[in-house]
Design an enzyme around this catalytic site. Structure first.
Site, mmCIF file in Angstrom:
data_model
loop_
_atom_site.group_PDB
_atom_site.id
_atom_site.type_symbol
_atom_site.label_atom_id
_atom_site.label_comp_id
_atom_site.label_asym_id
_atom_site.label_seq_id
_atom_site.Cartn_x
_atom_site.Cartn_y
_atom_site.Cartn_z
ATOM 1 N N THR A 135 36.705 40.634 36.214
ATOM 2 C CA THR A 135 37.073 39.216 36.163
ATOM 3 C C THR A 135 36.619 38.517 37.434
ATOM 4 O OG1 THR A 135 39.000 39.686 34.804
ATOM 5 C CG2 THR A 135 39.074 37.646 36.061
ATOM 6 N N ASP A 151 33.423 45.405 38.782
ATOM 7 C CA ASP A 151 34.291 44.248 39.044
ATOM 8 C C ASP A 151 34.048 43.731 40.456
ATOM 9 O OD1 ASP A 151 36.198 42.307 38.634
ATOM 10 O OD2 ASP A 151 37.900 43.687 38.488
ATOM 11 N N GLU A 161 43.344 44.596 35.661
ATOM 12 C CA GLU A 161 42.211 45.162 36.413
ATOM 13 C C GLU A 161 42.568 46.552 36.931
ATOM 14 O OE1 GLU A 161 39.925 41.221 38.142
ATOM 15 O OE2 GLU A 161 41.573 42.028 39.298
HETATM 16 C C1 5RP Z 1 40.320 38.612 39.837
HETATM 17 C C2 5RP Z 1 39.685 39.432 40.900
HETATM 18 C C3 5RP Z 1 38.292 39.108 41.259
HETATM 19 O O1 5RP Z 1 37.507 40.242 41.125
HETATM 20 C C4 5RP Z 1 38.267 38.622 42.672
HETATM 21 O O2 5RP Z 1 39.143 37.517 42.756
HETATM 22 C C5 5RP Z 1 36.866 38.229 43.123
HETATM 23 O O3 5RP Z 1 36.445 37.104 42.428
HETATM 24 P P1 5RP Z 1 35.110 36.346 42.783
HETATM 25 O O4 5RP Z 1 33.987 37.272 42.424
HETATM 26 O O5 5RP Z 1 35.158 35.105 41.929
HETATM 27 O O6 5RP Z 1 35.149 36.022 44.256
HETATM 28 O O7 5RP Z 1 40.262 40.326 41.463
HETATM 29 O O8 5RP Z 1 41.685 38.905 39.691
#
Ligand code: 5RP
Length: 239
Positions: free
Chosen positions: A31, A91, A114
């Site tokens: 996400t 992720d 996650e």
């Molecule tokens: C979501 C997460 C995301 O992996 C984290 O916030 C990083 O997001 P981004 O790639 O938009 O900086 O843990 O719950």
């Protein structure tokens, strides 16, 4: 002039998908604004016939919606053809401690699913840009903690007793707090200057009644990949 941050996120996510995702795999979909590029790369691989027999498990409404849009076959972790275990997950992260490889995640509020998906996968690949790397977990980002609504005040007090400063995450373009995909609240816990034992803290926070999960990921064998504005991608050496 180097690449902008969106291009770097896309580069690192696509590079890792191309290195590790193969036909027939069961994959977890992360996400956030970096992981979404991995979802799209997997979707493109399926659409172009390079990846076949992929089954995916999403970690949020965000990745569910994107996977559905792209025609990626989705299952839940409970489905018999997944049976609680995936080959790999790709992720993003909010902060990566390069001394230990431990992570803070949950900036997008998806930390519970996650962690469930990522602690039940053979391999976890984290894709980040340079801004996420740090030498002390908690120095760049607070630890998100998902709590059931009834536990809000009691859990906040318990988190203070552990040395943190919890702050209820407020929604944007909706009055009141963020409500997670699971119908709960998020406390973002600022850790201050102390050099915390992240592994201990991950367990200690989760033993507070009413806490569902927290965003410290201290899984031992996480592989971390960083993209840089000069267009390079490399695996981060931990230590
Ligand atoms: C979501 C997460 C995301 O992996 C984290 O916030 C990083 O997001 P981004 O790639 O938009 O900086 O843990 O719950």
């Amino acid at each position: 002039m180097g690449m902008d941050s969106t291009e770097v996120k896309r580069l690192v996510a696509e590079t890792v998908v191309d290195r590790v995702v193969r036909s027939g795999m069961k994959v977890g979909l992360g996400t956030g604004s970096t992981a979404i590029h991995a979802v799209r790369r997997i979707g493109a691989g399926i659409a172009e016939g390079r990846l076949t027999d992929i089954l995916a498990v999403a970690t949020s409404f965000e990745s569910t919606i994107e996977a559905q849009r792209l025609g990626i076959p989705l299952r839940t972790l409970n489905d018999p053809d997944i049976d609680g275990h995936l080959d790999l997950v790709i992720d993003g992260a909010d902060e990566v401690d390069t001394r230990t490889g431990f992570l803070i995640k949950g900036g997008g509020g998806a930390l519970t699913l996650e962690k469930l998906v990522e602690y039940n996968a053979g391999r976890l690949y984290v894709v980040v840009d340079e801004s996420k790397l740090s030498r002390r977990l908690g120095s760049g980002f607070p630890v998100p903690v998902e709590v059931i609504p009834a536990a809000l005040r009691a859990a906040a007090r318990a988190l203070e007793a552990l040395g943190g400063r919890p702050e209820l995450r407020m929604a944007q373009r909706k009055a009141g707090p963020v409500i997670t995909d699971n119908g709960n609240l998020i406390l973002d816990v600022h850790l201050g200057d102390a050099d915390v034992d992240a592994h201990y803290l991950e367990t200690a926070i989760n033993s507070i009644p009413g806490v569902l999960e927290n965003g410290i990921f201290s899984r031992a064998d996480t592989e971390i990949w960083v993209g840089r504005a000069d267009g390079t991608v490399e695996e981060v050496e931990i230590g």
